[in-house]
Design a protein around this motif. Structure first.
Motif, short mmCIF file in Angstrom:
data_model
loop_
_atom_site.label_atom_id
_atom_site.label_comp_id
_atom_site.label_asym_id
_atom_site.label_seq_id
_atom_site.Cartn_x
_atom_site.Cartn_y
_atom_site.Cartn_z
N PHE A 20 -47.73 20.45 4.93
CA PHE A 20 -48.70 19.73 5.72
C PHE A 20 -48.14 19.47 7.12
CE2 PHE A 20 -49.66 18.64 1.33
CZ PHE A 20 -51.04 18.74 1.28
N LYS A 21 -49.04 19.37 8.07
CA LYS A 21 -48.64 19.13 9.45
C LYS A 21 -48.90 17.65 9.78
CE LYS A 21 -49.19 20.94 14.15
NZ LYS A 21 -49.96 21.87 15.01
N TYR A 22 -47.83 16.88 9.80
CA TYR A 22 -47.95 15.47 10.15
C TYR A 22 -46.64 15.00 10.78
CZ TYR A 22 -45.19 14.56 5.91
OH TYR A 22 -44.20 14.55 4.96
N LEU A 23 -46.73 13.92 11.51
CA LEU A 23 -45.56 13.36 12.19
C LEU A 23 -44.90 12.31 11.30
CD1 LEU A 23 -43.86 13.00 14.82
CD2 LEU A 23 -45.52 11.25 15.50
N LYS A 24 -43.59 12.37 11.20
CA LYS A 24 -42.81 11.37 10.48
C LYS A 24 -41.91 10.67 11.48
CE LYS A 24 -39.51 10.85 6.64
NZ LYS A 24 -38.79 11.57 5.55
N ILE A 25 -41.99 9.35 11.55
CA ILE A 25 -41.18 8.59 12.49
C ILE A 25 -40.33 7.58 11.74
CG2 ILE A 25 -42.71 8.91 14.47
CD1 ILE A 25 -44.02 6.25 13.87
N LYS A 26 -39.24 7.16 12.35
CA LYS A 26 -38.30 6.25 11.69
C LYS A 26 -38.77 4.81 11.72
CE LYS A 26 -34.12 9.02 12.41
NZ LYS A 26 -32.76 9.04 13.00
N LYS A 27 -39.41 4.42 12.82
CA LYS A 27 -39.92 3.05 12.94
C LYS A 27 -41.24 3.08 13.69
CE LYS A 27 -37.06 2.00 17.03
NZ LYS A 27 -36.49 3.37 17.18
N LEU A 28 -42.04 2.06 13.49
CA LEU A 28 -43.40 2.06 14.02
C LEU A 28 -43.45 2.23 15.53
CD1 LEU A 28 -46.37 1.80 13.17
CD2 LEU A 28 -46.17 -0.67 13.56
N GLY A 81 -49.18 4.96 8.28
CA GLY A 81 -48.81 4.17 7.11
C GLY A 81 -47.51 4.61 6.49
N ASN A 82 -47.05 3.85 5.52
CA ASN A 82 -45.74 4.10 4.91
C ASN A 82 -45.82 4.97 3.65
OD1 ASN A 82 -46.90 1.60 3.55
ND2 ASN A 82 -45.14 2.02 2.23
N SER A 83 -47.02 5.19 3.13
CA SER A 83 -47.16 5.92 1.87
C SER A 83 -47.72 7.32 2.09
CB SER A 83 -48.08 5.16 0.91
OG SER A 83 -48.39 5.93 -0.23
N LEU A 84 -46.95 8.33 1.71
CA LEU A 84 -47.46 9.70 1.78
C LEU A 84 -48.68 9.85 0.88
CD1 LEU A 84 -44.29 12.00 1.71
CD2 LEU A 84 -46.00 11.88 3.52
N LEU A 114 -55.73 11.80 4.17
CA LEU A 114 -56.28 11.99 5.51
C LEU A 114 -56.19 13.44 5.96
CD1 LEU A 114 -57.52 9.51 6.88
CD2 LEU A 114 -55.68 8.84 5.34
N LEU A 115 -55.03 14.04 5.71
CA LEU A 115 -54.86 15.44 6.07
C LEU A 115 -55.84 16.32 5.31
CD1 LEU A 115 -50.96 15.63 6.14
CD2 LEU A 115 -52.50 15.25 8.07
N ASN A 116 -56.10 15.97 4.07
CA ASN A 116 -57.01 16.75 3.23
C ASN A 116 -58.46 16.69 3.68
OD1 ASN A 116 -55.05 17.80 1.50
ND2 ASN A 116 -55.15 16.05 0.11
N ILE A 117 -58.84 15.63 4.41
CA ILE A 117 -60.22 15.52 4.88
C ILE A 117 -60.36 15.94 6.34
CG2 ILE A 117 -60.74 13.71 3.21
CD1 ILE A 117 -60.68 11.68 5.51
N GLY A 118 -59.26 16.37 6.95
CA GLY A 118 -59.33 16.88 8.32
C GLY A 118 -58.96 15.88 9.41
N GLN A 173 -55.91 13.12 11.05
CA GLN A 173 -54.47 13.20 11.29
C GLN A 173 -53.78 11.97 10.73
OE1 GLN A 173 -52.89 15.46 14.56
NE2 GLN A 173 -54.75 15.06 15.74
N ALA A 174 -52.47 12.08 10.52
CA ALA A 174 -51.74 10.97 9.91
C ALA A 174 -50.29 10.96 10.39
CB ALA A 174 -51.79 11.06 8.39
N VAL A 175 -49.73 9.77 10.44
CA VAL A 175 -48.33 9.57 10.80
C VAL A 175 -47.66 8.80 9.66
CG1 VAL A 175 -46.72 8.44 12.37
CG2 VAL A 175 -48.76 9.60 13.28
#
Length: 232
Positions: free
Chosen positions: A217-225, A179-182, A189-193, A195-197
Motif C-alpha cells: 500500500f502507498k501511505y506515509l508513516k511518520i514517527k510523531k504527529l 491515526g495510529n492503527s494500520l 481508507l486506502l481501500n476506498i480510495g 489517503q492515510a498517514v
C-alpha cells in the motif's frame, strides 16, 4: 516516499493514541487484573483469557472502557469458577471507573499540528469507542475548537467510513486520515480510495495488530504527529 497531498481538503484524526494517550491505561489495568487473579491462574493464562473474553463480547458491548470492565468481571468469574470474592469484583469495577475519570494526556505536538492545519483544511475527528466516554475526553482535551465535526463510530471499517464521508458530503479523493492503527485508520481508507498517514503509538492493542508489507500500500508513516507538517 513522496505522496501528493495537493487534492486534500479534509483531514480526519483518530483520537485515542493519536491525539491523546489511551492504550497505556488498558495495559496497566490488565496488569492489575492479572495480579488480582493470580491465585487462580498464571499471568499468561489470565491475559489470554481476558483477551478472548473481550473478543467474545466485542459485538455485544462494542469498544471502550465499559465493555472492558464487563469483560474483566466475566473473565474473573470464569477463571475462578465463580469463587472470586465480592471485594475483587468491586476492585475491578473501581479500576474501570478510574480509567474513565483519568485526566486526558495529550500527545506531543498535537496542538502545534492542529494550529498549523486549521486554517488550510477542514479538520474532523473520527474515533471509535463508547460515545459518552469519547465525548468526555474530547471536552477535557480542550481540542473541540479545532474541529468542524466529531464522530464516534461503532467500528472503523470501509463501510463506516464511506457512509460517514457521504453523509458529510466529503469527496473520498479529497480526504486524508491520520491515526495510529494500520487496521482501523489506514488500510480501510486506502481501500476506498482516500489517503492515510500512519503515526504508530508505542503500545498497540492485540486486536489492532496487522502485518502489512510496505510495498502493498502507498501511505506515509511518520514517527510523531508533528512530522505531518513537513508534508502538508
Amino acid at each position: 516516499m513522496e505522496i501528493d497531498y495537493s487534492a486534500v481538503k479534509v483531514i480526519g484524526f483518530d483520537a485515542d493514541d493519536t491525539l491523546w494517550v489511551n492504550e497505556t491505561y488498558f495495559r496497566e489495568a490488565e496488569e492489575t487484573f492479572a495480579s488480582l487473579l493470580d491465585g487462580f491462574e498464571t499471568k499468561n493464562k489470565i491475559d489470554q483469557e481476558l483477551f478472548k473474553m473481550e473478543m467474545k463480547n466485542l459485538e455485544l458491548y462494542g469498544y471502550g472502557i465499559k465493555g472492558f470492565m464487563l469483560s474483566m468481571v466475566e473473565s474473573a468469574l470464569e477463571l475462578s469458577n465463580n469463587t472470586v470474592s465480592q471485594a475483587t469484583i468491586t476492585e475491578l469495577l473501581n479500576l474501570g471507573k478510574k480509567m474513565i475519570s483519568h485526566p486526558v494526556e495529550l500527545l506531543e505536538g498535537v496542538k502545534e499540528v492542529l494550529d498549523g492545519l486549521r486554517d488550510k483544511y477542514r479538520l474532523i475527528v473520527l474515533t471509535k469507542g463508547d460515545l459518552l466516554d469519547q465525548e468526555r475526553k474530547i471536552e477535557r482535551s480542550g481540542l473541540s475548537k479545532y474541529f468542524h465535526h466529531i464522530e464516534v463510530l461503532s467500528d472503523k471499517k470501509e463501510e463506516n467510513y464511506l457512509n460517514l464521508l457521504s453523509h458529510l458530503e466529503i469527496n473520498v479523493k479529497e480526504f486524508l486520515m491520520i491515526g495510529n492503527s494500520l487496521k482501523s485508520d489506514v488500510l480501510p481508507l486506502l481501500n476506498i480510495g482516500a489517503q492515510a498517514v500512519h503515526v504508530p503509538f508505542h503500545t498497540t492493542w492485540k486486536h489492532e495488530e496487522v502485518t502489512v508489507e510496505d510495498n502493498d500500500f502507498k501511505y506515509l508513516k511518520i514517527k510523531k504527529l508533528s512530522d505531518i507538517l513537513k508534508h502538508l
